[in-house]
Design an enzyme around this catalytic site. Sequence first.
Site, PDB file in Angstrom:
ATOM      1  N   ASP A 133     -50.373  73.176 -16.174  1.00 27.05           N
ATOM      2  CA  ASP A 133     -50.196  71.734 -16.353  1.00 27.05           C
ATOM      3  C   ASP A 133     -50.505  71.226 -17.749  1.00 27.05           C
ATOM      4  OD1 ASP A 133     -49.427  70.946 -13.929  1.00 27.05           O
ATOM      5  OD2 ASP A 133     -51.214  69.853 -13.378  1.00 27.05           O
ATOM      6  N   CYS A 188     -34.237  72.368   3.203  1.00 31.71           N
ATOM      7  CA  CYS A 188     -34.556  70.989   3.593  1.00 31.71           C
ATOM      8  C   CYS A 188     -33.573  70.466   4.648  1.00 31.71           C
ATOM      9  CB  CYS A 188     -34.536  70.064   2.375  1.00 31.71           C
ATOM     10  SG  CYS A 188     -36.005  70.209   1.346  1.00 31.71           S
ATOM     11  N   CYS A 194     -39.757  62.937   3.910  1.00 31.78           N
ATOM     12  CA  CYS A 194     -40.498  62.552   2.697  1.00 31.78           C
ATOM     13  C   CYS A 194     -39.949  61.260   2.104  1.00 31.78           C
ATOM     14  CB  CYS A 194     -40.487  63.685   1.675  1.00 31.78           C
ATOM     15  SG  CYS A 194     -38.845  64.213   1.154  1.00 31.78           S
ATOM     16  N   CYS A 198     -42.424  57.713   2.029  1.00 26.70           N
ATOM     17  CA  CYS A 198     -43.069  57.365   0.752  1.00 26.70           C
ATOM     18  C   CYS A 198     -43.432  55.875   0.714  1.00 26.70           C
ATOM     19  CB  CYS A 198     -42.148  57.710  -0.422  1.00 26.70           C
ATOM     20  SG  CYS A 198     -42.888  57.279  -2.017  1.00 26.70           S
ATOM     21  N   CYS A 214     -44.447  56.456  -8.238  1.00 23.70           N
ATOM     22  CA  CYS A 214     -45.220  57.412  -7.435  1.00 23.70           C
ATOM     23  C   CYS A 214     -46.709  57.046  -7.448  1.00 23.70           C
ATOM     24  CB  CYS A 214     -45.010  58.813  -8.010  1.00 23.70           C
ATOM     25  SG  CYS A 214     -45.976  60.090  -7.198  1.00 23.70           S
ATOM     26  N   CYS A 241     -51.830  61.338  -4.002  1.00 28.71           N
ATOM     27  CA  CYS A 241     -51.214  60.979  -2.716  1.00 28.71           C
ATOM     28  C   CYS A 241     -50.653  62.249  -2.084  1.00 28.71           C
ATOM     29  CB  CYS A 241     -50.089  59.968  -2.953  1.00 28.71           C
ATOM     30  SG  CYS A 241     -49.174  59.528  -1.460  1.00 28.71           S
ATOM     31  N   CYS A 244     -45.913  62.652   1.078  1.00 32.77           N
ATOM     32  CA  CYS A 244     -44.640  63.393   1.192  1.00 32.77           C
ATOM     33  C   CYS A 244     -44.868  64.850   1.592  1.00 32.77           C
ATOM     34  CB  CYS A 244     -43.821  63.286  -0.090  1.00 32.77           C
ATOM     35  SG  CYS A 244     -44.530  64.127  -1.511  1.00 32.77           S
ATOM     36  N   CYS A 248     -43.953  66.653   5.638  1.00 31.51           N
ATOM     37  CA  CYS A 248     -42.960  67.732   5.500  1.00 31.51           C
ATOM     38  C   CYS A 248     -43.116  68.751   6.632  1.00 31.51           C
ATOM     39  CB  CYS A 248     -43.139  68.419   4.151  1.00 31.51           C
ATOM     40  SG  CYS A 248     -42.022  69.836   3.936  1.00 31.51           S
TER      41      CYS A 248
END
Length: 310
Positions: A133, A188, A194, A198, A214, A241, A244, A248
């Site tokens: 990251d 999917c 999702c 949201c 988001c 959060c 989503c 799933c």
Amino acid sequence: MLQKRTVYSSLIKNEARKLGFMFCGISEAEFLEEEAPRLEEWLKKNMHGEMQYMENHFDKRLDPRLLVDGAKSVISLGLNYFSDKGQGDPLSPKISKYAYGTDYHLVIKDKLKRLLQVINEKIGEVSGRAFVDSAPVLDKAWAKKAGLGWIGKNTNLINKKVGSFFFLAELIIDLELKYDIVPTADHCGTCTNCIDACPTEAIVGPYIVDGSRCISYLTIELKNEIPQEFKGKMDNWMFGCDVCQDVCPWNKFSVLHNEPEFNPLPGLLNTRKKDWEEITEDVFQKVFKNSAIKRAKFKGLKRNIDFLKT
């Protein structure tokens, strides 16, 4: 030569497993042809909000050879963080599962350094860099390329066997290896859980997230005030959060992590709403010293908690 590459790749994957990584896949370090127009379009639509850094190093994001001299291979790794523990006070502002324990940047960086060390000990002198990251690397694109999963409609990487509650990281090295060349198919289907769930309608279409809407962005990346249009829509999240991912269907296959560093910080899950609302900077610095939550800084966390008050 091919046999040597195969042996080296097996060795690296075995060592990654020993270090606790759930997945390890390897791709050739090359230009991400498919991602270039998508990234350009996403930036053009300002879906990165105030994350100005996303505009920087466009070429480096798409070509790892510009990040590491002589780069030949991208080793993609996944580390599980799934926990079935939850916060005790149902009225307490919520924290994303990934932030329960020690900051994942610290934990994973340490493991990657050890992996590179082992590669050097067992294979010979190999140069490379570890990424968690912290640099312009498109983690999900590389993980997909290496066959670790597919990118879902919520833009998270999903694995058929264990869902999506895992961190992604990379080692980019100057050694040729045997590459995993069969990406995972998209599973999917017609599901839109999702998108429908949201709270801020950030998933503006299948496979497209408007980052500026988001909740993770609003509670962590956004440095200014949270826009009033999101008042009453934050679903009580104060840091990150999980909505989503929680909805799933593939996450019914999630397995508990076995990384002691990711166990919840002492007392974190028992902190009551009142205590969060009265948190002092002193307590914040002490409790979250090695936590991902310190990314929001005391001022940011306080802003988030105050915003959730009705």
